[in-house]
Motif scaffolding. Structure first.
Motif, short mmCIF file in Angstrom:
data_model
loop_
_atom_site.label_atom_id
_atom_site.label_comp_id
_atom_site.label_asym_id
_atom_site.label_seq_id
_atom_site.Cartn_x
_atom_site.Cartn_y
_atom_site.Cartn_z
N GLY A 1 -16.01 69.76 -10.43
CA GLY A 1 -16.25 71.08 -10.99
C GLY A 1 -15.10 71.66 -11.78
O GLY A 1 -15.16 72.81 -12.22
N ILE A 2 -14.04 70.90 -11.99
CA ILE A 2 -12.88 71.37 -12.76
C ILE A 2 -13.09 71.02 -14.22
O ILE A 2 -13.53 69.92 -14.56
CB ILE A 2 -11.58 70.72 -12.24
CG1 ILE A 2 -11.32 71.15 -10.79
CG2 ILE A 2 -10.39 71.09 -13.12
CD1 ILE A 2 -10.17 70.42 -10.13
N ASN A 3 -12.77 71.94 -15.11
CA ASN A 3 -12.96 71.74 -16.54
C ASN A 3 -11.63 71.33 -17.19
O ASN A 3 -10.76 72.18 -17.43
CB ASN A 3 -13.50 73.01 -17.19
CG ASN A 3 -13.70 72.86 -18.69
OD1 ASN A 3 -13.85 71.76 -19.20
ND2 ASN A 3 -13.72 73.98 -19.39
N ASP A 4 -11.46 70.04 -17.46
CA ASP A 4 -10.23 69.55 -18.08
C ASP A 4 -10.52 68.25 -18.83
O ASP A 4 -10.16 67.17 -18.38
CB ASP A 4 -9.15 69.31 -17.01
CG ASP A 4 -7.79 69.05 -17.62
OD1 ASP A 4 -7.33 69.87 -18.43
OD2 ASP A 4 -7.18 68.01 -17.28
N PRO A 5 -11.18 68.33 -19.99
CA PRO A 5 -11.58 67.12 -20.71
C PRO A 5 -10.40 66.36 -21.29
O PRO A 5 -9.33 66.94 -21.53
CB PRO A 5 -12.48 67.66 -21.82
CG PRO A 5 -11.94 69.03 -22.08
CD PRO A 5 -11.54 69.56 -20.73
N VAL A 6 -10.61 65.08 -21.52
CA VAL A 6 -9.60 64.24 -22.16
C VAL A 6 -10.20 63.61 -23.41
O VAL A 6 -11.41 63.58 -23.59
CB VAL A 6 -9.10 63.12 -21.22
CG1 VAL A 6 -8.44 63.72 -19.99
CG2 VAL A 6 -10.24 62.20 -20.81
N VAL A 7 -9.33 63.12 -24.29
CA VAL A 7 -9.81 62.49 -25.51
C VAL A 7 -10.42 61.13 -25.17
O VAL A 7 -9.97 60.43 -24.26
CB VAL A 7 -8.69 62.33 -26.56
CG1 VAL A 7 -8.20 63.67 -27.04
CG2 VAL A 7 -7.53 61.52 -26.00
N ILE A 8 -11.45 60.77 -25.90
CA ILE A 8 -12.11 59.48 -25.70
C ILE A 8 -11.16 58.37 -26.15
O ILE A 8 -10.71 58.36 -27.30
CB ILE A 8 -13.41 59.41 -26.51
CG1 ILE A 8 -14.37 60.50 -26.05
CG2 ILE A 8 -14.06 58.03 -26.38
CD1 ILE A 8 -15.58 60.67 -26.95
N PRO A 9 -10.82 57.44 -25.28
CA PRO A 9 -9.86 56.39 -25.64
C PRO A 9 -10.51 55.23 -26.38
O PRO A 9 -11.72 55.03 -26.29
CB PRO A 9 -9.33 55.94 -24.29
CG PRO A 9 -10.50 56.11 -23.37
CD PRO A 9 -11.23 57.35 -23.87
N PRO A 10 -9.72 54.44 -27.10
CA PRO A 10 -10.26 53.24 -27.73
C PRO A 10 -10.59 52.18 -26.69
O PRO A 10 -10.01 52.16 -25.60
CB PRO A 10 -9.12 52.78 -28.65
CG PRO A 10 -7.88 53.33 -28.02
CD PRO A 10 -8.29 54.63 -27.39
N ALA A 11 -11.52 51.30 -27.02
CA ALA A 11 -11.88 50.18 -26.15
C ALA A 11 -11.46 48.86 -26.78
O ALA A 11 -11.89 47.80 -26.34
CB ALA A 11 -13.36 50.18 -25.84
#
Length: 415
Positions: free
Chosen positions: A220-230
């Motif tokens: 329930g915590i709001n702390d998004p991260v950037v989508i990393p490369p695969a």
């Protein structure tokens, strides 16, 4: 125990005609976490038979089946995206290609016949349905009936971790597997689902493009991260930002807890123990990993950096800049292969992400095709490579000159 979905209460669904005509679209599917010319008419999923046999122990062709799994395997997640969120109905009635492209959805031009885009109406949902029927939407798998209704849809790894080369137009071109799709505004799209309560929608709206929070539905915590490369995963021991495990750990976690695939995932430290039969995730993890490890980092475009500056910057990287002490060139530019993780305050990083997971530290991010995927750091707080250099110059008191900073940036662009 199954991780709770992001829907504390399911309010009554509004009639579809009252939904905003935005591209909540199929893209909402992207809540997951997400190159050769082929036949322009037959769905791409038919080009390589689905690996159903794998569930019975049949051998796989690693390159072909790994690519298929990455691009087309939904792990059986259709019930969530279709029955729970009813995105098939939203797409069919309210999402045109124009609005979908505007929020970062990508279209595989190799699935389209010649001249399709010049004659198709890009402002009607009917064209979206046709794109889905042709399997042209990157990261979305749909069943379209003969009378052009979207019976079901699901999402794949490619939704988050593929883009296109824009060779036809912006958002339309040949697939580029492994590239993070930093154009996707996942939260804003998912927030248009009629199945979500307003407080959850507000959180999703706050994320912005190219970010995703894979723990929000758990804590329930709001702390998004950037989508990393695969791409560029070979030689990297731990793939998550906080070093929970290698890429197969992350594939399993996302497939089961975020994509809502029909599989099993367990991590006692995180309090997760999901067991489902049949398990459509675990058996394909090895071949999916093999394909991901085959994806090389894309080289920097010609003329994108000054070679002389980059040569000087390499010296700064290895000496005055102290970069190589953690970003070890001989170990895929990361010290995580030595089992080293770092406290957030040791590198001036935001501590929230680390505090939510079991290691409470960050691994040194491998330096993979940095020219290609800004913003930088797990939270996207550095918009440019110069911002990255300025951050470490300040945190470590390096006192680099302006020339040294510029040279170091040029070297980072060359990687």
């Amino acid at each position: 125990m199954r991780v709770a979905s992001v829907r504390p209460h399911r309010p009554p669904l509004r009639p579809l005609h009252s939904l905003p005509r935005l591209s909540l679209v199929w893209l909402s599917a992207m809540l997951a976490a997400c190159t050769e010319h082929g036949s322009p008419t037959a769905p791409a999923r038919l080009a390589v038979p689905p690996p159903e046999g794998l569930l019975a122990g049949a051998p796989l062709s690693i390159p072909a089946q790994g690519q298929y799994i990455f691009r087309h395997w939904t792990f059986g997640d259709e019930p969530f995206w279709t029955d729970t969120l009813r995105l098939n109905e939203v797409v069919e009635t309210a999402v045109s290609p124009a609005t979908a492209l505007a929020v970062g959805l990508k279209v595989d031009a190799e699935r389209l016949p010649p001249g399709f885009l010049t004659t198709a109406d890009l402002n009607t949902p009917a064209t979206t349905v046709e794109l889905l029927r042709r399997d042209a939407v990157v990261g979305i798998e749909a069943v379209v009936t003969a009378d052009r209704h979207v019976k079901s849809l699901g999402i794949t790894c490619a939704l988050c971790h593929s883009t296109v080369d824009n060779s036809v137009t912006v958002g339309v071109g040949r697939r580029l597997d492994g590239w993070p799709n930093r154009d996707l505004n996942v939260g804003a799209i998912v927030a248009l689902s009629p199945a979500l309560p307003d407080p959850v929608k507000a959180v999703f709206y706050s994320w912005g493009r190219g970010k995703y929070d894979a723990e929000f539905n758990r804590d329930g915590i709001n702390d998004p991260v950037v989508i990393p490369p695969a791409f560029g995963l070979r030689g990297v021991a731990l793939e998550t930002y906080t070093g929970e495990g290698p890429v197969s750990y992350w594939n399993d976690y996302v497939a089961v807890t975020q994509m809502h695939g029909h599989g099993s995932f367990s991590d006692p430290v995180l309090g997760i123990d999901i067991q489902q039969t049949p398990d459509r995730v675990t058996p394909v993890l090895p071949v999916l990993r093999a394909y991901q490890l085959s994806l090389n980092t894309p080289p920097p475009p010609p003329g994108s950096f000054d070679p002389d500056m980059a040569t000087r910057g390499q010296v700064v990287f290895n000496t005055t800049g102290r970069c190589a002490s953690c970003h070890m060139p001989s170990l895929a530019f990361t010290d995580v292969n030595l089992g080293i993780l770092h406290d957030p305050d040791a590198t001036g990083m935001d501590p929230v992400r680390a505090s939510r997971l079991k290691n409470h530290q960050y691994r040194t991010t491998p330096l993979r095709a940095l020219w290609q995927h800004p913003p930088y750091f797990h939270d996207g707080s550095a918009a440019t490579l110069l911002d990255v250099v300025e951050h470490y110059d300040r945190v470590f008191g390096l006192h680099l000159s302006e020339q040294q900073k510029g040279d170091l940036v040029a070297y980072l662009k060359s990687l």
